[in-house]
Design a protein around this motif. Sequence first.
Motif, PDB file in Angstrom:
ATOM      1  N   CYS A  52      18.616  83.733 -14.350  1.00  0.00           N
ATOM      2  CA  CYS A  52      17.307  83.621 -13.693  1.00  0.00           C
ATOM      3  C   CYS A  52      16.911  84.898 -12.968  1.00  0.00           C
ATOM      4  O   CYS A  52      15.792  85.022 -12.467  1.00  0.00           O
ATOM      5  CB  CYS A  52      17.297  82.438 -12.721  1.00  0.00           C
ATOM      6  SG  CYS A  52      18.413  82.633 -11.323  1.00  0.00           S
ATOM      7  N   ILE A  53      17.810  85.873 -12.918  1.00  0.00           N
ATOM      8  CA  ILE A  53      17.505  87.183 -12.327  1.00  0.00           C
ATOM      9  C   ILE A  53      17.201  88.205 -13.413  1.00  0.00           C
ATOM     10  O   ILE A  53      16.181  88.891 -13.383  1.00  0.00           O
ATOM     11  CB  ILE A  53      18.669  87.675 -11.436  1.00  0.00           C
ATOM     12  CG1 ILE A  53      18.941  86.686 -10.295  1.00  0.00           C
ATOM     13  CG2 ILE A  53      18.373  89.069 -10.888  1.00  0.00           C
ATOM     14  CD1 ILE A  53      17.838  86.571  -9.277  1.00  0.00           C
ATOM     15  N   SER A  54      18.072  88.307 -14.405  1.00  0.00           N
ATOM     16  CA  SER A  54      17.877  89.287 -15.481  1.00  0.00           C
ATOM     17  C   SER A  54      16.882  88.814 -16.532  1.00  0.00           C
ATOM     18  O   SER A  54      16.037  89.589 -16.985  1.00  0.00           O
ATOM     19  CB  SER A  54      19.212  89.604 -16.160  1.00  0.00           C
ATOM     20  OG  SER A  54      20.010  90.406 -15.344  1.00  0.00           O
ATOM     21  N   ALA A 105      10.437  95.007 -15.636  1.00  0.00           N
ATOM     22  CA  ALA A 105      11.494  94.366 -14.855  1.00  0.00           C
ATOM     23  C   ALA A 105      11.011  93.047 -14.261  1.00  0.00           C
ATOM     24  O   ALA A 105       9.860  92.920 -13.839  1.00  0.00           O
ATOM     25  CB  ALA A 105      11.953  95.298 -13.734  1.00  0.00           C
ATOM     26  N   ASN A 106      11.911  92.081 -14.219  1.00  0.00           N
ATOM     27  CA  ASN A 106      11.580  90.792 -13.616  1.00  0.00           C
ATOM     28  C   ASN A 106      11.545  90.853 -12.098  1.00  0.00           C
ATOM     29  O   ASN A 106      10.947  89.987 -11.447  1.00  0.00           O
ATOM     30  CB  ASN A 106      12.597  89.735 -14.044  1.00  0.00           C
ATOM     31  CG  ASN A 106      12.422  89.312 -15.489  1.00  0.00           C
ATOM     32  OD1 ASN A 106      11.313  89.059 -15.932  1.00  0.00           O
ATOM     33  ND2 ASN A 106      13.516  89.239 -16.230  1.00  0.00           N
ATOM     34  N   ASN A 107      12.184  91.854 -11.539  1.00  0.00           N
ATOM     35  CA  ASN A 107      12.277  91.988 -10.090  1.00  0.00           C
ATOM     36  C   ASN A 107      12.791  93.374  -9.738  1.00  0.00           C
ATOM     37  O   ASN A 107      13.229  94.116 -10.622  1.00  0.00           O
ATOM     38  CB  ASN A 107      13.220  90.915  -9.511  1.00  0.00           C
ATOM     39  CG  ASN A 107      14.474  90.744 -10.364  1.00  0.00           C
ATOM     40  OD1 ASN A 107      15.248  91.673 -10.550  1.00  0.00           O
ATOM     41  ND2 ASN A 107      14.658  89.544 -10.913  1.00  0.00           N
ATOM     42  N   ILE A 108      12.738  93.699  -8.459  1.00  0.00           N
ATOM     43  CA  ILE A 108      13.396  94.883  -7.937  1.00  0.00           C
ATOM     44  C   ILE A 108      14.681  94.405  -7.283  1.00  0.00           C
ATOM     45  O   ILE A 108      14.661  93.593  -6.359  1.00  0.00           O
ATOM     46  CB  ILE A 108      12.516  95.613  -6.895  1.00  0.00           C
ATOM     47  CG1 ILE A 108      11.203  96.073  -7.523  1.00  0.00           C
ATOM     48  CG2 ILE A 108      13.279  96.782  -6.280  1.00  0.00           C
ATOM     49  CD1 ILE A 108      11.352  97.048  -8.674  1.00  0.00           C
ATOM     50  N   GLY A 204      11.554  80.458 -16.230  1.00  0.00           N
ATOM     51  CA  GLY A 204      12.827  80.181 -15.585  1.00  0.00           C
ATOM     52  C   GLY A 204      13.356  81.347 -14.774  1.00  0.00           C
ATOM     53  O   GLY A 204      14.526  81.351 -14.381  1.00  0.00           O
ATOM     54  N   ILE A 205      12.512  82.340 -14.506  1.00  0.00           N
ATOM     55  CA  ILE A 205      12.908  83.493 -13.692  1.00  0.00           C
ATOM     56  C   ILE A 205      12.639  83.171 -12.227  1.00  0.00           C
ATOM     57  O   ILE A 205      11.542  82.771 -11.856  1.00  0.00           O
ATOM     58  CB  ILE A 205      12.136  84.762 -14.107  1.00  0.00           C
ATOM     59  CG1 ILE A 205      12.386  85.084 -15.587  1.00  0.00           C
ATOM     60  CG2 ILE A 205      12.537  85.946 -13.221  1.00  0.00           C
ATOM     61  CD1 ILE A 205      13.838  85.332 -15.944  1.00  0.00           C
ATOM     62  N   MET A 206      13.654  83.353 -11.404  1.00  0.00           N
ATOM     63  CA  MET A 206      13.522  83.030  -9.986  1.00  0.00           C
ATOM     64  C   MET A 206      12.509  83.943  -9.310  1.00  0.00           C
ATOM     65  O   MET A 206      12.525  85.166  -9.498  1.00  0.00           O
ATOM     66  CB  MET A 206      14.883  83.143  -9.294  1.00  0.00           C
ATOM     67  CG  MET A 206      14.861  82.759  -7.822  1.00  0.00           C
ATOM     68  SD  MET A 206      16.527  82.749  -7.060  1.00  0.00           S
ATOM     69  CE  MET A 206      17.079  81.092  -7.460  1.00  0.00           C
TER      70      MET A 206
END
Length: 304
Positions: A52-54, A105-108, A204-206
Amino acid sequence: MDSLIFQDILKDCVLCPRECHVDRTSGKIGYCRTTDELVVARAALHMWEEPCISGKEGSGTVFFSGCALGCVYCQNRAISKGLAGKTITVERLAEIFLELQEKGANNINLVTPSHYVPHIIEALDISRQKGLIIPVVYNCSGYEKVETLKMLEGYIDIYLPDLKYMSDEPAIKYSNCRNYFAVAAAAIEEMVRQVKETRFDERGIMQKGVIVRHLTLPGYLEDSKRIIKYLYETYGNRIFISIMNQYTPITKNRVYPELNRKITEEEYEELVNFAIEIGVENGFIQEGETALESFIPEFNGEGV
Protein backbone atom coordinates in the motif's frame (compact mmCIF):
# COMPACT_ATOMS: atom_id res chain seq x y z
CA MET A 1 9.87 27.30 9.27
CA ASP A 2 11.45 30.64 10.18
CA SER A 3 15.19 30.51 9.42
CA LEU A 4 16.12 31.95 12.82
CA ILE A 5 14.14 29.26 14.63
CA PHE A 6 15.76 26.71 12.29
CA GLN A 7 19.25 27.85 13.35
CA ASP A 8 18.36 28.02 17.04
CA ILE A 9 17.20 24.40 16.99
CA LEU A 10 20.42 23.17 15.41
CA LYS A 11 22.71 25.28 17.62
CA ASP A 12 21.75 23.20 20.64
CA CYS A 13 20.37 20.09 19.00
CA VAL A 14 17.94 17.94 20.97
CA LEU A 15 15.86 16.79 18.00
CA CYS A 16 16.29 13.13 18.84
CA PRO A 17 16.08 11.30 22.19
CA ARG A 18 19.88 11.23 22.47
CA GLU A 19 19.72 14.97 23.25
CA CYS A 20 23.43 15.45 22.65
CA HIS A 21 23.17 19.31 22.67
CA VAL A 22 25.71 19.64 19.85
CA ASP A 23 25.98 22.94 17.97
CA ARG A 24 25.51 21.47 14.51
CA THR A 25 25.70 24.95 12.94
CA SER A 26 29.39 25.17 13.90
CA GLY A 27 30.26 22.06 11.94
CA LYS A 28 30.19 19.76 14.94
CA ILE A 29 28.73 16.28 14.47
CA GLY A 30 25.96 14.97 16.67
CA TYR A 31 25.27 11.36 17.65
CA CYS A 32 23.47 11.16 14.29
CA ARG A 33 26.83 11.78 12.58
CA THR A 34 25.64 14.94 10.82
CA THR A 35 26.20 18.66 11.05
CA ASP A 36 23.56 21.18 9.97
CA GLU A 37 24.24 20.34 6.33
CA LEU A 38 21.46 18.45 4.55
CA VAL A 39 22.89 15.19 3.12
CA VAL A 40 20.88 12.86 0.88
CA ALA A 41 22.19 9.56 -0.51
CA ARG A 42 19.42 8.57 -2.92
CA ALA A 43 16.07 9.82 -4.21
CA ALA A 44 14.21 7.43 -6.49
CA LEU A 45 11.16 5.26 -6.98
CA HIS A 46 11.35 2.33 -4.59
CA MET A 47 9.35 -0.86 -5.13
CA TRP A 48 10.07 -2.81 -1.95
CA GLU A 49 7.96 -1.09 0.69
CA GLU A 50 4.61 -2.46 1.86
CA PRO A 51 2.18 -2.93 -1.08
CA CYS A 52 0.00 0.00 0.00
CA ILE A 53 3.08 2.26 0.04
CA SER A 54 4.94 1.21 -3.12
CA GLY A 55 2.07 -0.05 -5.26
CA LYS A 56 2.95 -0.61 -8.92
CA GLU A 57 4.29 2.89 -9.46
CA GLY A 58 6.77 2.99 -6.58
CA SER A 59 7.34 5.07 -3.49
CA GLY A 60 9.25 8.33 -3.93
CA THR A 61 11.93 7.43 -1.45
CA VAL A 62 14.48 9.93 -0.13
CA PHE A 63 17.30 8.30 1.86
CA PHE A 64 18.90 10.75 4.29
CA SER A 65 22.43 10.29 5.59
CA GLY A 66 23.05 9.72 9.28
CA CYS A 67 21.01 8.05 12.03
CA ALA A 68 20.30 8.72 15.69
CA LEU A 69 20.00 5.04 16.58
CA GLY A 70 22.94 3.32 14.89
CA CYS A 71 22.12 -0.41 15.18
CA VAL A 72 25.11 -2.73 14.80
CA TYR A 73 23.21 -4.83 12.23
CA CYS A 74 21.98 -1.93 10.08
CA GLN A 75 21.32 -2.96 6.49
CA ASN A 76 21.73 0.65 5.33
CA ARG A 77 24.99 1.23 7.18
CA ALA A 78 26.55 3.21 4.33
CA ILE A 79 24.10 5.99 5.08
CA SER A 80 23.42 5.39 8.78
CA LYS A 81 27.12 5.90 9.48
CA GLY A 82 27.18 8.99 7.27
CA LEU A 83 29.52 7.39 4.73
CA ALA A 84 27.41 8.15 1.66
CA GLY A 85 25.43 11.10 0.44
CA LYS A 86 25.57 14.46 -1.23
CA THR A 87 25.15 17.82 0.48
CA ILE A 88 22.20 19.75 -0.94
CA THR A 89 20.13 22.81 -0.10
CA VAL A 90 16.62 22.86 1.28
CA GLU A 91 15.50 24.31 -2.04
CA ARG A 92 17.00 21.33 -3.88
CA LEU A 93 15.19 18.94 -1.52
CA ALA A 94 11.91 20.67 -2.38
CA GLU A 95 12.72 20.19 -6.08
CA ILE A 96 13.43 16.50 -5.48
CA PHE A 97 9.98 16.07 -3.92
CA LEU A 98 8.36 17.61 -7.00
CA GLU A 99 10.53 15.55 -9.38
CA LEU A 100 9.47 12.32 -7.65
CA GLN A 101 5.83 13.37 -7.92
CA GLU A 102 6.37 14.03 -11.63
CA LYS A 103 7.81 10.52 -12.02
CA GLY A 104 4.55 9.08 -10.73
CA ALA A 105 5.52 8.31 -7.14
CA ASN A 106 2.66 7.30 -4.88
CA ASN A 107 4.13 9.33 -2.04
CA ILE A 108 7.21 11.08 -0.72
CA ASN A 109 8.94 8.59 1.57
CA LEU A 110 11.38 10.17 4.04
CA VAL A 111 13.84 7.52 5.27
CA THR A 112 15.76 8.17 8.52
CA PRO A 113 14.59 11.79 8.64
CA SER A 114 14.64 12.63 12.36
CA HIS A 115 17.78 14.77 12.48
CA TYR A 116 16.62 16.78 9.46
CA VAL A 117 13.11 17.69 10.63
CA PRO A 118 13.65 21.49 10.35
CA HIS A 119 15.06 21.09 6.83
CA ILE A 120 12.17 18.83 5.82
CA ILE A 121 9.50 21.19 7.13
CA GLU A 122 10.99 24.06 5.15
CA ALA A 123 11.29 21.92 2.00
CA LEU A 124 7.69 20.73 2.31
CA ASP A 125 6.48 24.31 2.70
CA ILE A 126 8.26 25.24 -0.53
CA SER A 127 7.20 22.18 -2.52
CA ARG A 128 3.57 22.37 -1.45
CA GLN A 129 3.43 25.97 -2.59
CA LYS A 130 4.69 24.72 -5.96
CA GLY A 131 2.18 21.89 -6.32
CA LEU A 132 3.18 18.91 -4.17
CA ILE A 133 -0.03 17.00 -3.43
CA ILE A 134 0.94 13.36 -2.86
CA PRO A 135 1.09 11.94 0.70
CA VAL A 136 4.24 12.26 2.81
CA VAL A 137 5.57 9.19 4.64
CA TYR A 138 7.79 9.45 7.72
CA ASN A 139 9.88 6.25 7.66
CA CYS A 140 11.89 5.94 10.87
CA SER A 141 13.45 3.72 13.53
CA GLY A 142 10.76 4.49 16.10
CA TYR A 143 13.40 6.12 18.31
CA GLU A 144 11.76 9.52 18.05
CA LYS A 145 11.23 12.43 20.39
CA VAL A 146 7.57 13.35 20.91
CA GLU A 147 8.36 17.07 20.90
CA THR A 148 10.03 16.76 17.49
CA LEU A 149 7.11 14.76 16.11
CA LYS A 150 4.75 17.52 17.25
CA MET A 151 6.65 19.91 14.97
CA LEU A 152 5.55 17.69 12.06
CA GLU A 153 1.82 17.75 12.77
CA GLY A 154 -0.01 18.59 9.56
CA TYR A 155 3.03 17.74 7.42
CA ILE A 156 2.97 13.93 7.65
CA ASP A 157 0.18 11.78 6.21
CA ILE A 158 1.60 8.32 6.91
CA TYR A 159 3.84 7.29 9.77
CA LEU A 160 5.99 4.20 9.14
CA PRO A 161 8.01 3.58 12.32
CA ASP A 162 9.86 0.51 13.51
CA LEU A 163 9.26 -1.02 16.91
CA LYS A 164 12.50 -2.93 17.24
CA TYR A 165 12.73 -4.11 20.83
CA MET A 166 10.66 -4.52 23.95
CA SER A 167 13.45 -5.93 26.13
CA ASP A 168 16.30 -3.69 27.28
CA GLU A 169 18.95 -6.35 26.66
CA PRO A 170 18.95 -6.30 22.81
CA ALA A 171 18.29 -2.53 22.75
CA ILE A 172 21.41 -1.88 24.82
CA LYS A 173 23.48 -4.56 23.12
CA TYR A 174 22.67 -3.72 19.50
CA SER A 175 21.63 -0.05 19.56
CA ASN A 176 23.34 1.42 22.65
CA CYS A 177 19.90 2.44 23.83
CA ARG A 178 18.61 1.84 27.37
CA ASN A 179 15.19 3.39 26.92
CA TYR A 180 14.25 2.29 23.41
CA PHE A 181 10.85 0.75 24.12
CA ALA A 182 9.58 3.54 26.36
CA VAL A 183 10.65 6.19 23.87
CA ALA A 184 9.34 4.35 20.80
CA ALA A 185 6.02 3.50 22.46
CA ALA A 186 5.46 7.18 23.32
CA ALA A 187 6.45 8.19 19.79
CA ILE A 188 3.99 5.75 18.19
CA GLU A 189 1.25 7.02 20.50
CA GLU A 190 1.91 10.54 19.21
CA MET A 191 1.91 9.35 15.59
CA VAL A 192 -1.46 7.67 16.06
CA ARG A 193 -2.79 10.83 17.73
CA GLN A 194 -1.74 12.96 14.76
CA VAL A 195 -3.09 10.67 12.05
CA LYS A 196 -6.68 10.35 13.14
CA GLU A 197 -7.88 8.20 10.25
CA THR A 198 -6.71 5.42 7.97
CA ARG A 199 -7.55 6.01 4.35
CA PHE A 200 -6.75 4.32 1.03
CA ASP A 201 -7.46 5.44 -2.52
CA GLU A 202 -9.28 3.37 -5.13
CA ARG A 203 -6.03 1.55 -6.01
CA GLY A 204 -5.42 0.47 -2.42
CA ILE A 205 -2.60 2.99 -1.92
CA MET A 206 -2.53 4.41 1.59
CA GLN A 207 -3.26 8.12 1.82
CA LYS A 208 -3.32 8.37 5.61
CA GLY A 209 -2.44 5.95 8.36
CA VAL A 210 0.13 4.35 10.64
CA ILE A 211 2.05 1.17 9.83
CA VAL A 212 4.37 -0.13 12.55
CA ARG A 213 7.16 -2.39 11.36
CA HIS A 214 8.91 -5.06 13.35
CA LEU A 215 12.06 -6.72 12.03
CA THR A 216 12.55 -10.11 13.63
CA LEU A 217 16.12 -10.72 14.79
CA PRO A 218 17.71 -14.18 15.14
CA GLY A 219 17.27 -15.47 18.67
CA TYR A 220 14.62 -12.98 19.74
CA LEU A 221 11.39 -14.67 18.72
CA GLU A 222 9.80 -14.28 22.16
CA ASP A 223 10.60 -10.56 22.24
CA SER A 224 9.01 -10.28 18.79
CA LYS A 225 5.85 -11.94 20.07
CA ARG A 226 5.68 -9.51 22.97
CA ILE A 227 5.95 -6.58 20.57
CA ILE A 228 3.18 -7.85 18.30
CA LYS A 229 0.99 -8.52 21.36
CA TYR A 230 1.64 -5.02 22.73
CA LEU A 231 0.79 -3.32 19.45
CA TYR A 232 -2.41 -5.29 18.93
CA GLU A 233 -3.62 -4.93 22.52
CA THR A 234 -2.86 -1.20 22.49
CA TYR A 235 -4.14 -0.20 19.06
CA GLY A 236 -6.16 -3.11 17.69
CA ASN A 237 -7.01 -2.47 14.05
CA ARG A 238 -6.31 1.26 14.42
CA ILE A 239 -2.85 0.61 12.96
CA PHE A 240 -1.30 -1.88 10.54
CA ILE A 241 1.50 -4.16 11.73
CA SER A 242 4.22 -5.16 9.26
CA ILE A 243 6.04 -8.31 10.37
CA MET A 244 9.37 -8.44 8.56
CA ASN A 245 11.72 -11.38 7.98
CA GLN A 246 14.29 -9.56 5.85
CA TYR A 247 17.09 -9.35 8.41
CA THR A 248 20.28 -9.84 6.41
CA PRO A 249 23.78 -10.33 7.91
CA ILE A 250 25.72 -8.11 5.49
CA THR A 251 29.18 -8.94 6.85
CA LYS A 252 30.54 -11.48 9.34
CA ASN A 253 29.95 -10.07 12.82
CA ARG A 254 32.69 -11.25 15.17
CA VAL A 255 31.41 -9.27 18.14
CA TYR A 256 27.84 -10.55 17.85
CA PRO A 257 28.12 -13.99 16.20
CA GLU A 258 24.46 -14.72 16.96
CA LEU A 259 23.57 -12.20 14.26
CA ASN A 260 25.40 -14.12 11.55
CA ARG A 261 22.33 -15.92 10.30
CA LYS A 262 18.96 -15.16 8.75
CA ILE A 263 15.63 -15.94 10.35
CA THR A 264 14.49 -19.49 9.60
CA GLU A 265 11.22 -20.14 7.83
CA GLU A 266 10.00 -21.97 10.93
CA GLU A 267 10.74 -19.01 13.22
CA TYR A 268 8.97 -16.57 10.95
CA GLU A 269 5.99 -18.86 10.47
CA GLU A 270 5.67 -19.23 14.24
CA LEU A 271 5.60 -15.45 14.66
CA VAL A 272 3.03 -14.93 11.90
CA ASN A 273 0.84 -17.69 13.31
CA PHE A 274 1.07 -16.08 16.74
CA ALA A 275 -0.13 -12.77 15.30
CA ILE A 276 -3.06 -14.48 13.61
CA GLU A 277 -3.97 -16.39 16.78
CA ILE A 278 -4.20 -13.25 18.92
CA GLY A 279 -6.44 -11.59 16.33
CA VAL A 280 -4.23 -9.36 14.18
CA GLU A 281 -6.07 -8.62 10.93
CA ASN A 282 -4.48 -5.42 9.65
CA GLY A 283 -1.04 -6.70 8.88
CA PHE A 284 1.63 -7.34 6.28
CA ILE A 285 3.94 -10.32 6.03
CA GLN A 286 6.88 -11.01 3.75
CA GLU A 287 7.02 -14.01 1.48
CA GLY A 288 9.73 -15.53 -0.67
CA GLU A 289 13.36 -14.42 -0.76
CA THR A 290 13.02 -11.08 1.00
CA ALA A 291 16.21 -11.51 3.01
CA LEU A 292 18.39 -10.73 0.02
CA GLU A 293 21.07 -8.08 -0.31
CA SER A 294 19.49 -7.10 -3.65
CA PHE A 295 16.63 -5.52 -1.68
CA ILE A 296 19.12 -2.98 -0.30
CA PRO A 297 19.48 -0.13 -2.81
CA GLU A 298 22.73 1.42 -3.93
CA PHE A 299 23.36 4.74 -2.26
CA ASN A 300 25.00 6.26 -5.30
CA GLY A 301 23.41 9.69 -5.36
CA GLU A 302 20.67 8.75 -7.81
CA GLY A 303 18.11 11.51 -8.12
CA VAL A 304 20.01 13.87 -5.83
